[in-house]
Every structure is written in structure tokens, then in C-alpha cells.
Design a protein around this motif. Structure first.
Motif, PDB file in Angstrom:
ATOM      1  N   GLU A  74     -13.881  -6.995 -25.400  1.00 47.35           N
ATOM      2  CA  GLU A  74     -14.708  -5.915 -26.158  1.00 47.35           C
ATOM      3  C   GLU A  74     -13.767  -5.238 -27.178  1.00 47.35           C
ATOM      4  O   GLU A  74     -14.366  -4.166 -27.632  1.00 47.35           O
ATOM      5  CB  GLU A  74     -15.504  -5.244 -25.210  1.00 47.35           C
ATOM      6  CG  GLU A  74     -16.785  -5.872 -24.445  1.00 47.35           C
ATOM      7  CD  GLU A  74     -17.334  -5.230 -23.200  1.00 47.35           C
ATOM      8  OE1 GLU A  74     -17.196  -3.967 -23.340  1.00 47.35           O
ATOM      9  OE2 GLU A  74     -18.224  -5.815 -22.780  1.00 47.35           O
ATOM     10  N   ARG A  75     -12.535  -5.086 -26.854  1.00 47.44           N
ATOM     11  CA  ARG A  75     -11.671  -4.523 -27.518  1.00 47.44           C
ATOM     12  C   ARG A  75     -10.741  -5.303 -28.253  1.00 47.44           C
ATOM     13  O   ARG A  75     -10.280  -6.575 -27.633  1.00 47.44           O
ATOM     14  CB  ARG A  75     -11.177  -3.377 -26.933  1.00 47.44           C
ATOM     15  CG  ARG A  75     -10.309  -3.691 -25.562  1.00 47.44           C
ATOM     16  CD  ARG A  75      -9.968  -2.394 -25.039  1.00 47.44           C
ATOM     17  NE  ARG A  75      -9.277  -2.570 -23.507  1.00 47.44           N
ATOM     18  CZ  ARG A  75      -7.949  -3.015 -23.530  1.00 47.44           C
ATOM     19  NH1 ARG A  75      -7.449  -3.265 -24.557  1.00 47.44           N
ATOM     20  NH2 ARG A  75      -7.535  -3.125 -22.365  1.00 47.44           N
ATOM     21  N   VAL A  76     -10.036  -4.721 -29.193  1.00 48.61           N
ATOM     22  CA  VAL A  76      -8.816  -5.629 -29.956  1.00 48.61           C
ATOM     23  C   VAL A  76      -7.543  -5.375 -29.372  1.00 48.61           C
ATOM     24  O   VAL A  76      -6.701  -6.100 -29.165  1.00 48.61           O
ATOM     25  CB  VAL A  76      -8.817  -5.186 -31.524  1.00 48.61           C
ATOM     26  CG1 VAL A  76      -7.591  -5.845 -31.996  1.00 48.61           C
ATOM     27  CG2 VAL A  76     -10.078  -5.487 -32.015  1.00 48.61           C
ATOM     28  N   GLU A  77      -7.163  -4.201 -28.752  1.00 48.42           N
ATOM     29  CA  GLU A  77      -6.167  -3.608 -28.320  1.00 48.42           C
ATOM     30  C   GLU A  77      -5.567  -4.760 -27.405  1.00 48.42           C
ATOM     31  O   GLU A  77      -6.300  -5.089 -26.245  1.00 48.42           O
ATOM     32  CB  GLU A  77      -5.961  -2.269 -27.589  1.00 48.42           C
ATOM     33  CG  GLU A  77      -4.619  -1.921 -27.401  1.00 48.42           C
ATOM     34  CD  GLU A  77      -4.700  -0.560 -26.590  1.00 48.42           C
ATOM     35  OE1 GLU A  77      -3.733   0.056 -26.196  1.00 48.42           O
ATOM     36  OE2 GLU A  77      -5.789   0.152 -26.422  1.00 48.42           O
ATOM     37  N   GLY A  78      -4.075  -5.254 -27.271  1.00 49.86           N
ATOM     38  CA  GLY A  78      -3.714  -6.239 -26.494  1.00 49.86           C
ATOM     39  C   GLY A  78      -4.188  -7.545 -26.593  1.00 49.86           C
ATOM     40  O   GLY A  78      -3.807  -8.324 -25.816  1.00 49.86           O
ATOM     41  N   ASN A  79      -5.037  -8.058 -27.361  1.00 47.66           N
ATOM     42  CA  ASN A  79      -5.607  -9.145 -27.574  1.00 47.66           C
ATOM     43  C   ASN A  79      -5.085  -9.966 -29.090  1.00 47.66           C
ATOM     44  O   ASN A  79      -4.761  -9.233 -30.117  1.00 47.66           O
ATOM     45  CB  ASN A  79      -7.054  -9.349 -27.684  1.00 47.66           C
ATOM     46  CG  ASN A  79      -7.599  -8.881 -26.198  1.00 47.66           C
ATOM     47  OD1 ASN A  79      -7.584  -9.719 -25.365  1.00 47.66           O
ATOM     48  ND2 ASN A  79      -8.273  -8.046 -26.140  1.00 47.66           N
ATOM     49  N   THR A  80      -5.038 -11.005 -28.961  1.00 48.02           N
ATOM     50  CA  THR A  80      -4.818 -11.874 -30.315  1.00 48.02           C
ATOM     51  C   THR A  80      -6.176 -12.261 -30.932  1.00 48.02           C
ATOM     52  O   THR A  80      -7.019 -12.684 -30.192  1.00 48.02           O
ATOM     53  CB  THR A  80      -4.307 -13.384 -29.733  1.00 48.02           C
ATOM     54  OG1 THR A  80      -2.928 -12.991 -29.076  1.00 48.02           O
ATOM     55  CG2 THR A  80      -3.859 -14.359 -31.054  1.00 48.02           C
ATOM     56  N   VAL A  81      -5.879 -12.130 -32.324  1.00 45.73           N
ATOM     57  CA  VAL A  81      -7.236 -12.062 -33.012  1.00 45.73           C
ATOM     58  C   VAL A  81      -6.861 -13.116 -34.362  1.00 45.73           C
ATOM     59  O   VAL A  81      -5.912 -12.909 -35.039  1.00 45.73           O
ATOM     60  CB  VAL A  81      -7.648 -10.708 -33.515  1.00 45.73           C
ATOM     61  CG1 VAL A  81      -8.917 -10.869 -34.439  1.00 45.73           C
ATOM     62  CG2 VAL A  81      -7.993  -9.860 -32.347  1.00 45.73           C
TER      63      VAL A  81
ATOM     64  N   ALA B 146      -5.917  -4.364 -39.970  1.00 42.29           N
ATOM     65  CA  ALA B 146      -6.979  -3.464 -39.223  1.00 42.29           C
ATOM     66  C   ALA B 146      -6.735  -4.077 -37.745  1.00 42.29           C
ATOM     67  O   ALA B 146      -6.559  -3.084 -36.762  1.00 42.29           O
ATOM     68  CB  ALA B 146      -8.291  -3.796 -39.611  1.00 42.29           C
ATOM     69  N   VAL B 147      -6.273  -5.176 -37.373  1.00 43.16           N
ATOM     70  CA  VAL B 147      -6.132  -5.596 -36.093  1.00 43.16           C
ATOM     71  C   VAL B 147      -4.945  -5.128 -35.637  1.00 43.16           C
ATOM     72  O   VAL B 147      -4.735  -4.658 -34.378  1.00 43.16           O
ATOM     73  CB  VAL B 147      -6.032  -7.252 -35.994  1.00 43.16           C
ATOM     74  CG1 VAL B 147      -5.694  -7.870 -34.867  1.00 43.16           C
ATOM     75  CG2 VAL B 147      -7.459  -7.922 -36.333  1.00 43.16           C
ATOM     76  N   ARG B 148      -3.538  -5.054 -36.440  1.00 45.87           N
ATOM     77  CA  ARG B 148      -2.671  -4.276 -35.994  1.00 45.87           C
ATOM     78  C   ARG B 148      -2.774  -2.826 -35.857  1.00 45.87           C
ATOM     79  O   ARG B 148      -2.189  -2.372 -34.702  1.00 45.87           O
ATOM     80  CB  ARG B 148      -1.346  -4.428 -37.050  1.00 45.87           C
ATOM     81  CG  ARG B 148      -0.695  -5.895 -36.889  1.00 45.87           C
ATOM     82  CD  ARG B 148       0.541  -5.844 -37.982  1.00 45.87           C
ATOM     83  NE  ARG B 148       0.243  -5.795 -39.327  1.00 45.87           N
ATOM     84  CZ  ARG B 148      -0.383  -6.646 -40.206  1.00 45.87           C
ATOM     85  NH1 ARG B 148      -0.502  -7.834 -39.365  1.00 45.87           N
ATOM     86  NH2 ARG B 148      -0.653  -6.777 -41.292  1.00 45.87           N
ATOM     87  N   ALA B 149      -3.396  -2.363 -36.549  1.00 45.08           N
ATOM     88  CA  ALA B 149      -3.582  -0.942 -36.341  1.00 45.08           C
ATOM     89  C   ALA B 149      -4.499  -0.563 -35.058  1.00 45.08           C
ATOM     90  O   ALA B 149      -4.464   0.482 -34.427  1.00 45.08           O
ATOM     91  CB  ALA B 149      -4.544  -0.106 -37.521  1.00 45.08           C
ATOM     92  N   ALA B 150      -5.388  -1.584 -34.562  1.00 48.91           N
ATOM     93  CA  ALA B 150      -6.006  -1.548 -33.572  1.00 48.91           C
ATOM     94  C   ALA B 150      -5.260  -1.924 -32.356  1.00 48.91           C
ATOM     95  O   ALA B 150      -5.822  -1.955 -30.953  1.00 48.91           O
ATOM     96  CB  ALA B 150      -7.434  -2.115 -33.482  1.00 48.91           C
ATOM     97  N   GLY B 151      -4.219  -2.293 -32.583  1.00 49.04           N
ATOM     98  CA  GLY B 151      -3.359  -2.730 -31.270  1.00 49.04           C
ATOM     99  C   GLY B 151      -3.342  -4.260 -30.937  1.00 49.04           C
ATOM    100  O   GLY B 151      -2.833  -4.550 -29.925  1.00 49.04           O
ATOM    101  N   GLY B 152      -4.057  -5.022 -31.721  1.00 48.54           N
ATOM    102  CA  GLY B 152      -4.000  -6.343 -31.481  1.00 48.54           C
ATOM    103  C   GLY B 152      -2.853  -7.133 -32.194  1.00 48.54           C
ATOM    104  O   GLY B 152      -2.272  -6.436 -32.980  1.00 48.54           O
ATOM    105  N   VAL B 153      -3.044  -8.463 -31.687  1.00 51.55           N
ATOM    106  CA  VAL B 153      -1.909  -9.399 -32.632  1.00 51.55           C
ATOM    107  C   VAL B 153      -2.690 -10.501 -33.622  1.00 51.55           C
ATOM    108  O   VAL B 153      -3.570 -11.020 -33.098  1.00 51.55           O
ATOM    109  CB  VAL B 153      -1.340 -10.042 -31.413  1.00 51.55           C
ATOM    110  CG1 VAL B 153      -0.071 -10.965 -32.206  1.00 51.55           C
ATOM    111  CG2 VAL B 153      -0.655  -9.069 -30.536  1.00 51.55           C
ATOM    112  N   PRO B 154      -2.598 -10.087 -34.806  1.00 53.60           N
ATOM    113  CA  PRO B 154      -3.060 -11.073 -35.765  1.00 53.60           C
ATOM    114  C   PRO B 154      -2.391 -12.305 -35.809  1.00 53.60           C
ATOM    115  O   PRO B 154      -1.196 -12.388 -35.922  1.00 53.60           O
ATOM    116  CB  PRO B 154      -3.038 -10.274 -37.014  1.00 53.60           C
ATOM    117  CG  PRO B 154      -1.832  -9.230 -36.859  1.00 53.60           C
ATOM    118  CD  PRO B 154      -1.804  -9.182 -35.523  1.00 53.60           C
ATOM    119  N   VAL B 155      -3.123 -13.520 -35.636  1.00 57.22           N
ATOM    120  CA  VAL B 155      -2.368 -14.831 -36.151  1.00 57.22           C
ATOM    121  C   VAL B 155      -3.459 -15.458 -36.880  1.00 57.22           C
ATOM    122  O   VAL B 155      -4.442 -15.366 -36.963  1.00 57.22           O
ATOM    123  CB  VAL B 155      -2.383 -15.762 -34.584  1.00 57.22           C
ATOM    124  CG1 VAL B 155      -1.387 -14.776 -33.641  1.00 57.22           C
ATOM    125  CG2 VAL B 155      -3.681 -15.801 -34.018  1.00 57.22           C
ATOM    126  N   ALA B 156      -2.453 -16.513 -37.663  1.00 60.99           N
ATOM    127  CA  ALA B 156      -3.423 -17.508 -38.456  1.00 60.99           C
ATOM    128  C   ALA B 156      -4.514 -18.097 -37.904  1.00 60.99           C
ATOM    129  O   ALA B 156      -4.108 -18.702 -36.685  1.00 60.99           O
ATOM    130  CB  ALA B 156      -2.438 -18.169 -39.272  1.00 60.99           C
TER     131      ALA B 156
END
Length: 163
Positions: free
Chosen positions: A120-127, A138-148
Motif C-alpha cells: 500500500e506504500r512505495v517506501e522500501g518497495n521496487t516500482v 516521484a518513486v525515489r522521493a517517496a522512498g521507493g526504488v524505481p526500476v525499468a
């Protein structure tokens, strides 16, 4: 306080707008794709197009000024240049030192993949998002890890609402 009480708001104490008409507008560039990118030495991007259209509305030429964010924002604060473009947001550290425009774009990111019951949240997850995009930032700013998307493997559905 009602706006009707304000006289000629916002003010232009140096008459900059009038002096720019038919002249040159100096625009500082902060590289921040897709807002501003430099390709083969040529500024491109949404905010570059907006600045060029603004200059055209004043029958003015644009002189593009490249520099670090600090250099161009300090030049703006000192009134050595007229405008800075480069994806600045309302929470910019410079917001109390220079005048920012009103937001002209608000985004929400929805990342969807097969399956259900995702986080339910981006922080700590791969997106999975396209690299170099507003969504990836936006994913980085929310603490997530953006991947292609082609590297994401199995991902879950989540929605990112940038602040």
C-alpha cells in the motif's frame, strides 16, 4: 486580507517586464528531464518551450544560461537573469528566496502489474517505471526504488501521489 487592497500586485520594482519587451530574456537552465534537457547543446523540454513561448509573447529573444542550480538561482535572486526553468517544486529550498510560479501541473502515478494484494506504500518497495521520468523521481522521493519495467520482474500494484 482581500486582494482588492493590493495595488499592482505582483510588483515589478525594476520594470523588468517592460524592459524585456522587444529585447532579450535571460533564462537560467536547471537540467531536470522532462522539464529541461540539453541535447546536442540545445535546450529542450516542457519548461524550455514555456519560456520560449513567454519570450515570443513579449517579442523578445531568449538567452539560455547554463549553470548549476545554485548558480542560476543565485543569479535570479541577484536579478542578473530574468527566469529559471528546471522542474522546481513548491517545496524547493529556494521557495523563500525567489518567487515561484503557481503549480501548472499536478501528477499522480499509478503503477500496475499482474497480481493483486500489493503493498500500500512505495517506501522500501521496487516500482516499475520508465527511467528518467517524473514518475521515477516521484518513486525515489517517496522512498521507493524505481526500476525499468523490463527489469522489474513481478511487481505489485501501488499508487504514488507526489507531494
Amino acid at each position: 486580507m482581500p486582494l482588492s487592497a493590493c495595488d499592482e500586485f505582483p510588483r515589478d520594482p525594476d520594470g523588468t517586464l517592460q524592459s524585456a519587451r522587444g529585447g532579450t530574456i535571460e533564462v537560467g537552465l536547471i537540467e531536470a528531464s522532462p522539464w529541461v534537457a540539453i541535447e546536442d547543446g540545445v535546450p529542450q523540454g516542457l519548461e524550455v518551450e514555456l519560456a520560449a513561448a513567454f519570450a515570443a509573447s513579449l517579442d523578445a529573444e531568449v538567452e539560455w544560461i547554463r549553470g548549476t542550480p545554485e548558480e542560476v538561482l543565485e543569479a535570479l535572486e541577484a536579478r542578473r537573469i530574468h527566469l529559471v526553468v528546471g522542474g522546481l517544486t513548491q517545496d524547493s529550498a529556494w521557495g523563500d528566496r525567489v518567487a515561484l510560479t503557481r503549480p501548472y501541473l499536478e501528477t499522480a502515478l499509478v503503477a500496475v502489474a499482474p497480481g493483486s494484494g500489493g503493498p500500500e506504500r512505495v517506501e522500501g518497495n521496487t516500482v516499475a517505471v520508465s527511467p528518467g521520468t517524473v514518475e521515477a523521481a516521484a518513486v525515489r522521493a517517496a522512498g521507493g526504488v524505481p526500476v525499468a519495467p523490463d527489469m522489474a520482474g513481478s511487481t505489485a500494484s501501488l499508487e504514488v501521489k507526489p507531494s
